[in-house]
Design an enzyme around this catalytic site. Structure first.
Site, PDB file in Angstrom:
ATOM      1  N   GLU A   1       0.806  -1.219   0.000  1.00 59.22           N
ATOM      2  CA  GLU A   1       0.000   0.000   0.000  1.00 59.22           C
ATOM      3  C   GLU A   1       0.846   1.279   0.000  1.00 59.22           C
ATOM      4  O   GLU A   1       0.388   2.325  -0.439  1.00 59.22           O
ATOM      5  CB  GLU A   1      -0.982  -0.015   1.189  1.00 59.22           C
ATOM      6  CG  GLU A   1      -2.082  -1.048   0.974  1.00 59.22           C
ATOM      7  CD  GLU A   1      -2.942  -1.287   2.207  1.00 59.22           C
ATOM      8  OE1 GLU A   1      -4.127  -1.572   2.040  1.00 59.22           O
ATOM      9  OE2 GLU A   1      -2.416  -1.220   3.332  1.00 59.22           O
TER      10      GLU A   1
ATOM     11  N   MET B   1      -9.408  -3.419   7.812  1.00 62.55           N
ATOM     12  CA  MET B   1      -8.912  -3.851   9.117  1.00 62.55           C
ATOM     13  C   MET B   1      -8.123  -2.780   9.886  1.00 62.55           C
ATOM     14  O   MET B   1      -7.512  -3.106  10.900  1.00 62.55           O
ATOM     15  CB  MET B   1      -8.053  -5.117   8.932  1.00 62.55           C
ATOM     16  CG  MET B   1      -8.821  -6.242   8.248  1.00 62.55           C
ATOM     17  SD  MET B   1      -7.849  -7.719   7.905  1.00 62.55           S
ATOM     18  CE  MET B   1      -7.501  -8.313   9.550  1.00 62.55           C
TER      19      MET B   1
ATOM     20  N   ASP C   1     -11.658  -6.413  -3.419  1.00 66.15           N
ATOM     21  CA  ASP C   1     -12.419  -7.675  -3.431  1.00 66.15           C
ATOM     22  C   ASP C   1     -13.854  -7.403  -2.991  1.00 66.15           C
ATOM     23  O   ASP C   1     -14.167  -6.315  -2.538  1.00 66.15           O
ATOM     24  CB  ASP C   1     -11.763  -8.708  -2.492  1.00 66.15           C
ATOM     25  CG  ASP C   1     -11.669  -8.181  -1.067  1.00 66.15           C
ATOM     26  OD1 ASP C   1     -10.648  -7.558  -0.737  1.00 66.15           O
ATOM     27  OD2 ASP C   1     -12.638  -8.344  -0.297  1.00 66.15           O
TER      28      ASP C   1
HETATM   29  N1  SAH Z   1      -2.506 -10.760   1.654  1.00 66.35           N
HETATM   30  C1  SAH Z   1      -2.173 -10.573   3.031  1.00 66.35           C
HETATM   31  C2  SAH Z   1      -3.387 -10.501   3.934  1.00 66.35           C
HETATM   32  C3  SAH Z   1      -4.289  -9.358   3.613  1.00 66.35           C
HETATM   33  S1  SAH Z   1      -5.424  -9.012   4.880  1.00 66.35           S
HETATM   34  C4  SAH Z   1      -1.250 -11.703   3.454  1.00 66.35           C
HETATM   35  O1  SAH Z   1      -1.333 -12.781   2.928  1.00 66.35           O
HETATM   36  O2  SAH Z   1      -0.426 -11.445   4.323  1.00 66.35           O
HETATM   37  C5  SAH Z   1      -6.408  -7.766   4.091  1.00 66.35           C
HETATM   38  C6  SAH Z   1      -5.876  -6.360   4.091  1.00 66.35           C
HETATM   39  O3  SAH Z   1      -6.572  -5.599   3.122  1.00 66.35           O
HETATM   40  C7  SAH Z   1      -6.101  -5.601   5.394  1.00 66.35           C
HETATM   41  O4  SAH Z   1      -5.060  -4.689   5.628  1.00 66.35           O
HETATM   42  C8  SAH Z   1      -7.459  -4.921   5.194  1.00 66.35           C
HETATM   43  O5  SAH Z   1      -7.462  -3.601   5.685  1.00 66.35           O
HETATM   44  C9  SAH Z   1      -7.701  -4.913   3.694  1.00 66.35           C
HETATM   45  N2  SAH Z   1      -8.882  -5.652   3.205  1.00 66.35           N
HETATM   46  C10 SAH Z   1      -9.161  -5.810   1.896  1.00 66.35           C
HETATM   47  N3  SAH Z   1     -10.253  -6.575   1.713  1.00 66.35           N
HETATM   48  C11 SAH Z   1     -10.697  -6.922   2.952  1.00 66.35           C
HETATM   49  C12 SAH Z   1     -11.775  -7.749   3.421  1.00 66.35           C
HETATM   50  N4  SAH Z   1     -12.583  -8.372   2.574  1.00 66.35           N
HETATM   51  N5  SAH Z   1     -11.928  -7.903   4.757  1.00 66.35           N
HETATM   52  C13 SAH Z   1     -11.097  -7.295   5.621  1.00 66.35           C
HETATM   53  N6  SAH Z   1     -10.039  -6.527   5.229  1.00 66.35           N
HETATM   54  C14 SAH Z   1      -9.824  -6.338   3.906  1.00 66.35           C
END
Ligand code: SAH
Length: 245
Positions: free
Chosen positions: A12, A181, A205
């Site tokens: 980001e 989050m 998403d």
């Molecule tokens: N790809 C990462 C995990 C991402 S967690 C890994 O494997 O380490 C998701 C992140 O994107 C968080 O920082 C949150 O703020 C945001 N986000 C995007 N879509 C989200 C969803 N459906 N639910 C919760 N957070 C989401």
């Protein structure tokens, strides 16, 4: 004026990687220093007349609150801009769309056993509102650049939501448009310390069964849309700060 710019994940703000079509935010700044503090790296930089502190916090409410508080209290930032990605709850939001938070809440804060509403604790508030001035700047940037910017309620919790039922519950309970989050925890910190803030998210998403499938594919593209918009806002903030001198 010292401005904090933060995201949750390296993608980001991407201060280190320069991978093809993805452009790191730091590229646009004149860089002074990197400072390690509390387990994170803070990039001290300059953009025209603005001093910038750039960092990513790591995922979730606790890490993001720590980073926001550090940026304000330790590094003395007077304004905070958050850039990142989110899951869509409102069906009108499509992947890549930009949403500026008009209110933020914590969907996983639950002491309803004591008769309180979801998202509420005594002496707290369910919704926190970002700076009206920064929302106005965002609106002007969107109009000038012909970018569609939606406004809406962002619900934050320490869960990646990839479940249609949970998504619907959050939508109903908080009238939410998008979920992520970190936004509300950053909002709590800025609100408590009286520092104007703004949270921008590009949709990555649909927070349903396909959320993880979509996620990595759209993370970079959506992050870039969000950070480019933040840069355009910075340009306007710089002009306003210069004009007020
Ligand atoms: N790809 C990462 C995990 C991402 S967690 C890994 O494997 O380490 C998701 C992140 O994107 C968080 O920082 C949150 O703020 C945001 N986000 C995007 N879509 C989200 C969803 N459906 N639910 C919760 N957070 C989401």
């Amino acid at each position: 004026m010292r401005v904090a710019i933060m995201g949750a994940m390296v993608e980001e703000v991407d201060p280190f990687l320069s991978t093809g079509e993805h452009e790191p935010l730091l590229k646009y700044f004149e860089k002074h220093d990197d400072v390690e503090y509390g387990g994170n790296t803070y990039h001290l930089a300059r953009y025209k007349d603005l001093e910038i502190v750039l960092a990513y916090s790591k995922i979730g409410k606790v890490y993001s609150a720590l980073t926001a508080a550090t940026m304000l209290e330790h590094f003395g930032c007077e304004m905070l801009l958050f850039s990142g990605v989110a899951g869509a709850v409102n069906p009108e939001l499509k992947i890549g769309d930009l949403i500026a938070a008009t209110k933020l809440c914590q969907h996983d804060l639950d002491i309803t056993a004591f008769g309180h509403p979801y998202g509420y604790v005594p002496e707290g508030k369910i919704y926190i509102e970002p700076s009206r001035e920064l929302l106005q700047i965002a609106k002007e940037v969107a109009e000038e650049k012909g970018i569609e910017l939606k406004g809406g309620i962002i619900a934050t919790g320490d869960q990646f939501i990839a479940d249609p039922e949970r998504k619907e519950w959050i939508a109903r309970t908080f009238d939410a448009d998008a979920i992520e989050m970190e936004g509300a925890s950053v909002a709590v910190v800025c609100d408590a310390l009286g520092v104007p803030f703004f949270v921008l998210r590009a949709i990555s998403d649909a927070a349903d069964m396909d959320a993880t499938f979509d996620f990595d594919e759209f993370l970079r593209h959506s992050s870039q849309r969000s950070s480019s918009f933040i840069l355009a806002m910075l340009e306007k903030i710089d002009v306003q700060v210069a004009g007020s001198r």
